[in-house]
Write a protein that holds these residues in place. Structure first.
Motif, mmCIF file in Angstrom:
data_model
loop_
_atom_site.group_PDB
_atom_site.id
_atom_site.type_symbol
_atom_site.label_atom_id
_atom_site.label_comp_id
_atom_site.label_asym_id
_atom_site.label_seq_id
_atom_site.Cartn_x
_atom_site.Cartn_y
_atom_site.Cartn_z
ATOM 1 N N LEU A 1 103.598 3.440 58.462
ATOM 2 C CA LEU A 1 102.432 4.175 57.843
ATOM 3 C C LEU A 1 101.415 4.084 58.676
ATOM 4 N N ILE A 2 100.836 4.961 59.299
ATOM 5 C CA ILE A 2 99.526 5.226 60.037
ATOM 6 C C ILE A 2 98.650 5.995 59.220
ATOM 7 N N GLU A 3 97.660 5.355 58.839
ATOM 8 C CA GLU A 3 96.615 5.874 57.873
ATOM 9 C C GLU A 3 97.157 6.616 56.778
ATOM 10 N N ASP A 4 96.893 7.765 56.490
ATOM 11 C CA ASP A 4 97.915 8.492 55.430
ATOM 12 C C ASP A 4 98.928 9.186 55.701
ATOM 13 N N LYS A 5 99.534 8.802 56.987
ATOM 14 C CA LYS A 5 100.840 9.633 57.286
ATOM 15 C C LYS A 5 101.870 8.796 57.549
ATOM 16 N N ILE A 6 103.360 9.217 57.147
ATOM 17 C CA ILE A 6 104.505 8.369 57.526
ATOM 18 C C ILE A 6 105.047 8.955 58.835
ATOM 19 N N HIS A 7 105.471 8.159 59.701
ATOM 20 C CA HIS A 7 105.872 8.445 60.993
ATOM 21 C C HIS A 7 107.105 7.830 61.210
ATOM 22 N N ILE A 8 108.127 8.807 61.327
ATOM 23 C CA ILE A 8 109.790 8.177 61.373
ATOM 24 C C ILE A 8 110.026 8.719 62.921
ATOM 25 N N LYS A 9 110.677 7.655 63.505
ATOM 26 C CA LYS A 9 111.391 7.721 64.981
ATOM 27 C C LYS A 9 112.784 7.301 64.808
ATOM 28 N N ILE A 10 113.453 8.340 65.283
ATOM 29 C CA ILE A 10 115.031 8.041 65.548
ATOM 30 C C ILE A 10 115.532 8.332 66.918
ATOM 31 N N ARG A 11 115.897 7.492 67.738
ATOM 32 C CA ARG A 11 116.280 7.797 69.173
ATOM 33 C C ARG A 11 117.534 7.011 69.440
ATOM 34 N N ASP A 12 118.359 7.760 70.126
ATOM 35 C CA ASP A 12 119.393 6.921 70.717
ATOM 36 C C ASP A 12 119.362 6.962 72.166
ATOM 37 N N ASN B 1 110.907 12.731 66.295
ATOM 38 C CA ASN B 1 109.837 12.134 65.609
ATOM 39 C C ASN B 1 109.404 13.187 64.353
ATOM 40 N N ILE B 2 109.195 12.590 63.212
ATOM 41 C CA ILE B 2 109.106 13.442 62.034
ATOM 42 C C ILE B 2 107.723 12.598 61.493
ATOM 43 N N ILE B 3 106.989 13.559 61.273
ATOM 44 C CA ILE B 3 105.454 13.085 60.639
ATOM 45 C C ILE B 3 105.291 13.916 59.279
ATOM 46 N N PHE B 4 104.993 13.043 58.092
ATOM 47 C CA PHE B 4 104.833 13.995 56.893
ATOM 48 C C PHE B 4 103.750 13.061 56.128
ATOM 49 N N PRO B 5 103.068 13.725 55.095
ATOM 50 C CA PRO B 5 101.924 12.876 54.388
ATOM 51 C C PRO B 5 102.532 11.924 53.498
ATOM 52 N N LYS B 6 101.790 10.810 53.358
ATOM 53 C CA LYS B 6 102.238 9.850 52.483
ATOM 54 C C LYS B 6 102.225 10.436 51.130
ATOM 55 N N LYS B 7 101.240 11.068 50.588
ATOM 56 C CA LYS B 7 101.191 11.671 49.300
ATOM 57 C C LYS B 7 102.161 12.836 49.124
ATOM 58 N N GLU B 8 102.760 12.716 48.220
ATOM 59 C CA GLU B 8 103.826 13.900 47.643
ATOM 60 C C GLU B 8 102.949 15.056 47.152
ATOM 61 N N ILE B 9 103.442 15.950 47.819
ATOM 62 C CA ILE B 9 102.856 17.465 47.599
ATOM 63 C C ILE B 9 103.768 17.942 46.603
ATOM 64 N N LYS B 10 103.376 18.261 45.394
ATOM 65 C CA LYS B 10 104.283 18.972 44.228
ATOM 66 C C LYS B 10 104.020 20.453 44.117
ATOM 67 N N LEU C 1 108.982 17.970 52.433
ATOM 68 C CA LEU C 1 108.330 16.738 52.838
ATOM 69 C C LEU C 1 106.732 17.417 53.564
ATOM 70 N N HIS C 2 106.779 18.852 53.840
ATOM 71 C CA HIS C 2 105.475 19.399 54.196
ATOM 72 C C HIS C 2 105.061 18.539 55.451
ATOM 73 N N GLY C 3 105.936 18.479 56.453
ATOM 74 C CA GLY C 3 105.327 17.401 57.800
ATOM 75 C C GLY C 3 105.955 18.382 58.779
ATOM 76 N N THR C 4 106.005 17.919 60.245
ATOM 77 C CA THR C 4 106.328 18.506 61.265
ATOM 78 C C THR C 4 107.452 17.588 61.890
ATOM 79 N N ILE C 5 108.343 18.269 62.875
ATOM 80 C CA ILE C 5 109.473 17.609 63.533
ATOM 81 C C ILE C 5 109.326 18.008 64.941
#
Length: 427
Positions: free
Chosen positions: A362-373, A418-427, A403-407
């Motif tokens: 959790l970086i500021e108001d964004k969630i960063h997910i990294k998946i690497r092999d 790398n996936i980044i999306f807002p912490k707050k859920e957008i309905k 998620l209204h994010g980027t990949i």
């Protein structure tokens, strides 16, 4: 000067002064007349006689003046005292009015617990007159005290700022009602007293009991709904497991390897969603899931399903502590399932050490997910954007529209997503 003018301008005082002066003067004249007659009858007039008469006249006049002035001093003193008493009563009148018309009961005590003052509210509440209270003590209206404990209570009030207790008062007819009492010490004319304020708590306790009963009923109703929701999640999870078993039976009856693999992937996806419902009915919170525990369990199940015993794999799991709603947990779970399954299927081999990194920060108001092999990566990264596989289409659909994010995919000693999306859920 003001007090003397007040005395002179009072009709009553003028009458008293005149009457006193006339009465004293008449007595003096009568006495002097008698004295002169007696003196003349027994003595002939001479210079010495006139001198003696003048001295006597001066002395008698001085006595008359002394008596008159002394009397007037007493009158003036009485007038001043009456004036001061009247002024004091006028000054205290608003306070007495406020005390007597207060809703709270107001008591003044000596340090021994004896009443010295009560207001009208006290008389109305307890049924005693003010005259009766003059001979009463605290224990006469509060059954929680005795003649021995009342002075102890008074000293406790004296030495305790903002002293307050809940007690009971007993009326003259014997009935009892609850009160909240606060008290303070004060000094008047060099003596210490206790002022106590008592408020009837009958209605407050009724309201408190009513609220307590309502809260208990609400808690009971809430508990019933929690049990019902947990039962629903449990049944949903069981139904998904039944669907998974049906798919497994279909795969078992078929000899087509591609069909078997498709059924296996479908079962795995269903299990990822069923796992969310399992965490909900096993957890304490029906609204949010500890996503860290969910991802750990999800990766263990995927690893057990897709990795053979001959394949060695190390999972680098680095997750910030977070809680997700059921919708977001399913979304993230499906993303991780698809991307991790692809790594397990295509990047890992039996003849080397395999590494799967899953980081979520959790970086500021964004969630960063990294998946690497640590596989061979992809020569054409752009092909993942245009892939027609159901899995990659599902990944892009979740990231873009849910998620209204980027990949982003890139080669970094293997394939990294790398996936980044807002912490707050957008309905």
């Amino acid at each position: 000067m003001i007090k003397f003018d007040f005395f002179l301008n009072t009709n009553k005082m003028a009458k008293r002064f005149s009457i006193t002066y006339i009465f004293t003067g008449l007595l003096g004249v009568i006495f002097l007349d008698k004295f002169i007659k007696i003196y003349l009858e027994n003595n002939s007039i001479s210079l010495n006689s006139i001198f003696t008469f003048n001295i006597f006249f001066i002395i008698s006049t001085g006595i008359i003046i002394y008596l008159t002035i002394n009397h007037m001093q007493k009158v003036i003193k009485n007038v001043e005292e009456a004036y001061n008493d009247l002024k004091e009563k006028d000054r205290l009148a608003p306070y007495e009015f406020a005390l007597d018309h207060s809703v709270d009961e107001i008591h003044w005590f000596t340090l021994e617990g004896k009443f010295i003052y009560v207001n009208e509210s006290t008389c109305k509440k307890d049924g005693y007159t003010k005259e009766e209270f003059e001979n009463m003590y605290l224990e006469d209206i509060d059954p929680n005290f005795t003649r021995q404990t009342s002075p102890i209570c008074m000293n406790e009030i004296k030495n305790t700022p903002n002293w307050r207790i809940e007690s009971t008062h007993r009326r003259k007819d014997g009935s009892v009602y609850p009160v909240e009492v606060s008290g303070h010490a004060f000094t008047y004319n060099g003596k210490e007293y206790i002022c106590a304020f008592a408020r009837d708590m009958t209605q407050r306790i009724k309201n408190r009991n009513k609220i307590t009963t309502m809260n208990e009923e609400l808690q009971k109703s809430l508990k019933e709904k929690e049990i019902l929701l947990k039962e629903i999640h449990h049944r949903v999870k069981n139904n998904m497991e039944i669907i998974s078993s049906l798919l497994n039976m279909q795969a078992y009856k078929s000899d087509d390897k591609k069909f078997k693999d498709s059924m296996k992937e479908s079962r795995s996806k269903i299990h990822a969603m069923a796992l969310v419902h399992e965490f909900l009915y096993l957890g304490e919170n029906l609204a949010y899931i500890n996503v860290n525990e969910y991802i750990e369990k999800l990766l263990e199940d995927i690893k057990e399903l897709y990795i053979s015993q001959n394949t060695h794999i190390t999972i680098d799991l680095n997750l910030d502590v977070m809680e997700f709603s059921i919708n977001r947990c399913i979304q993230v779970g499906m993303l991780l399932h698809e991307l991790c399954v692809n790594a397990l299927k295509y990047a890992f081999k039996e003849d080397r050490d395999n590494l799967l990194c899953v980081h979520m920060k959790l970086i500021e108001d964004k969630i960063h997910i990294k998946i690497r092999d640590n596989g061979d990566g992809l020569k054409n990264i752009n092909s993942l954007e245009k892939s027609d596989s159901i899995g990659m289409q599902l990944v892009h659909s979740i990231v873009d529209f849910q998620l209204h994010g980027t990949i982003e995919f890139k080669n970094n000693k293997g394939l990294e997503c790398n996936i980044i999306f807002p912490k707050k859920e957008i309905k």
